[in-house]
Scaffold this active site. Sequence first.
Site, short mmCIF file in Angstrom:
data_model
loop_
_atom_site.label_atom_id
_atom_site.label_comp_id
_atom_site.label_asym_id
_atom_site.label_seq_id
_atom_site.Cartn_x
_atom_site.Cartn_y
_atom_site.Cartn_z
N GLU A 140 0.83 -1.21 0.00
CA GLU A 140 0.00 0.00 0.00
C GLU A 140 0.87 1.27 0.00
O GLU A 140 0.59 2.22 -0.72
CB GLU A 140 -0.89 -0.04 1.25
CG GLU A 140 -1.95 1.02 1.34
CD GLU A 140 -3.19 0.71 0.50
OE1 GLU A 140 -3.48 -0.48 0.27
OE2 GLU A 140 -3.84 1.67 0.06
N GLY B 188 0.64 -11.82 -9.77
CA GLY B 188 1.20 -13.14 -9.47
C GLY B 188 2.68 -13.07 -9.19
O GLY B 188 3.12 -12.39 -8.28
N GLU C 9 2.41 -18.78 -11.76
CA GLU C 9 3.54 -19.71 -11.87
C GLU C 9 3.31 -20.93 -10.98
O GLU C 9 3.70 -20.90 -9.81
CB GLU C 9 4.84 -19.01 -11.51
CG GLU C 9 5.14 -17.84 -12.45
CD GLU C 9 6.49 -17.19 -12.19
OE1 GLU C 9 7.37 -17.83 -11.59
OE2 GLU C 9 6.66 -16.04 -12.59
N TYR C 10 2.73 -21.99 -11.49
CA TYR C 10 2.24 -22.21 -12.85
C TYR C 10 0.95 -22.99 -12.75
O TYR C 10 0.76 -23.75 -11.79
CB TYR C 10 3.25 -23.04 -13.67
CG TYR C 10 4.59 -22.39 -13.78
CD1 TYR C 10 4.80 -21.34 -14.68
CD2 TYR C 10 5.64 -22.80 -12.97
CE1 TYR C 10 6.05 -20.74 -14.77
CE2 TYR C 10 6.88 -22.19 -13.07
CZ TYR C 10 7.09 -21.15 -13.96
OH TYR C 10 8.31 -20.55 -14.03
N MET D 151 9.37 -17.14 -20.36
CA MET D 151 10.41 -16.78 -19.40
C MET D 151 11.69 -17.59 -19.63
O MET D 151 11.99 -18.55 -18.93
CB MET D 151 9.89 -16.95 -17.97
CG MET D 151 8.77 -15.95 -17.66
SD MET D 151 8.32 -15.92 -15.92
CE MET D 151 7.15 -17.24 -15.87
N THR D 152 12.44 -17.15 -20.62
CA THR D 152 13.61 -17.91 -21.07
C THR D 152 14.85 -17.61 -20.22
O THR D 152 15.87 -17.12 -20.73
CB THR D 152 13.87 -17.59 -22.56
OG1 THR D 152 13.74 -16.18 -22.74
CG2 THR D 152 12.87 -18.29 -23.44
N TYR D 153 14.71 -17.88 -18.94
CA TYR D 153 15.84 -17.72 -18.00
C TYR D 153 15.57 -18.64 -16.81
O TYR D 153 14.57 -19.38 -16.83
CB TYR D 153 15.99 -16.25 -17.58
CG TYR D 153 14.69 -15.53 -17.31
CD1 TYR D 153 13.97 -15.77 -16.14
CD2 TYR D 153 14.16 -14.64 -18.23
CE1 TYR D 153 12.77 -15.12 -15.90
CE2 TYR D 153 12.95 -13.99 -18.00
CZ TYR D 153 12.26 -14.23 -16.83
OH TYR D 153 11.08 -13.61 -16.60
N ASP D 154 16.47 -18.61 -15.84
CA ASP D 154 16.40 -19.60 -14.73
C ASP D 154 16.41 -21.02 -15.29
O ASP D 154 15.71 -21.90 -14.78
CB ASP D 154 15.14 -19.39 -13.86
CG ASP D 154 15.18 -18.08 -13.08
OD1 ASP D 154 16.30 -17.62 -12.77
OD2 ASP D 154 14.11 -17.51 -12.79
N TRP E 189 13.13 -9.01 -17.72
CA TRP E 189 12.99 -9.12 -16.26
C TRP E 189 14.34 -8.80 -15.67
O TRP E 189 15.25 -9.60 -15.82
CB TRP E 189 12.51 -10.51 -15.80
CG TRP E 189 12.42 -10.47 -14.31
CD1 TRP E 189 13.41 -10.77 -13.41
CD2 TRP E 189 11.30 -9.99 -13.55
NE1 TRP E 189 12.97 -10.51 -12.13
CE2 TRP E 189 11.69 -10.04 -12.20
CE3 TRP E 189 10.02 -9.51 -13.89
CZ2 TRP E 189 10.83 -9.62 -11.16
CZ3 TRP E 189 9.18 -9.11 -12.87
CH2 TRP E 189 9.59 -9.17 -11.52
#
Length: 376
Positions: free
Chosen positions: A73, A102, A145-146, A202-205, A350
């Site tokens: 807030e 999310g 996710e997810y 999300m082409t990472y991790d 990101w």
Amino acid sequence: MESKFLLLLLLLGFLGHTWAATDKVICYYASWAALRPEKGAFVAEDIDPNLCTHVNYAFLGLNHDGTLQILDEENDVNQGGLKRVSALKEVNPNLKVLLSIGGASADTGVFTTVAGTPELQQAMAQSAIEFFETYNFDGLDVDWEYPRGGDIGTYIDLLSALKTAFEPNGYLLTVAVNSIPGEVGGYDIPKMSDILDVINVMTYDFHAPWGNTAENSPLYGGDNESQWNRDNRNADAAIRYWLDGGADPQKLAIGIAFYGHTYKISPENHDLDSSAEGPGDPGPYTNNTFSLGYNEVCEFHPDGTVVFLDDMKVPYLYDDDFWIGYDNEESVTYKVQYAQEKNLAGVFIWSIDTDDMQGLCGESNGLLKAINKAIQ
Ligand SMILES: *[C@@H]1O[C@H](CO)[C@@H](O)[C@H](O)[C@H]1NC(C)=O
Ligand SMILES: *[C@@H]1O[C@H](CO)[C@@H](O)[C@H](O)[C@H]1NC(C)=O
């Protein structure tokens, strides 16, 4: 005369179709970056609205009654976080701003409940529209996710209900999805491609941040990797999974990480896929175990040795007992070129608040500028 005119129209239509542009630069903004200490702080006005086509404000939550939930807030409302981000549209009238709901640490149970209940789907849609009106936003990004197992059908139901409610006012609906084909399958790709404006892959991790040294976001598989890794743990494999599954390329955005995965190594053992003692220490700004923002790499490891991997098209850096697999200006440029080759909608980031915003290693916002340069 008339037939020439028709031919011209046909030709223009044809060009318009095949020349669908790879032009979207979707900038996720981690709103809590405003609260980071010292040079790590990044407030709404630090976003350059001319370097993004979309800004996704992360994150809002979801209540059990389907309404959207403000998570901080003080930062989002009292300090004006949301309104200050949408005010960037005064600088760039073409900019779109979306609420992202999310995220990796959100409760997935509430998504399951809301998606599985038609009245709650409607409540979520109405609440989102009220938020768009109150805070001058243009759409919603669902970052669940997810969805798994029994959620797969209701996920589509939820997206359909949201889209139907948003359509009369042209509000956008996008999602962020898992990128490892072998880990979370079951997305109804053709339906998602029909309903959504953009699917952020999300082409990472790609690698768990423990075990041997590994890249966060390789564009391609490594020559020495196992076949499973080559088929699953790189951006190209992820994007091909969505394309082969029937996604319109113009609905897909490839993810670019402005952070890397860190490891503590023995200084003499600094290759890729070397054994590591564990994750690196948290950075002073991002305070995450396992990762460092690009800004922190620049500021705290200016003399590290950078090795660019020709097969994976990403760098790693080592500096004494510190090791990170990350992205730099060269690797983000390769990812933009890849998006262009595949005729994707564009790229997403990101997140833009860990760019080198102070210009400690080069130009300010060096990664985002490299992306924009390659897009044009
Ligand atoms: C693959 O492994 C071999 C043997 O360890 C090494 O010589 C070679 O440099 C590696 N190739 C890549 C691209 O890492
Ligand atoms: C960093 O994160 C840890 C928890 O992971 C927390 O205990 C600590 O207070 C945080 N430090 C700062 C400076 O925010």
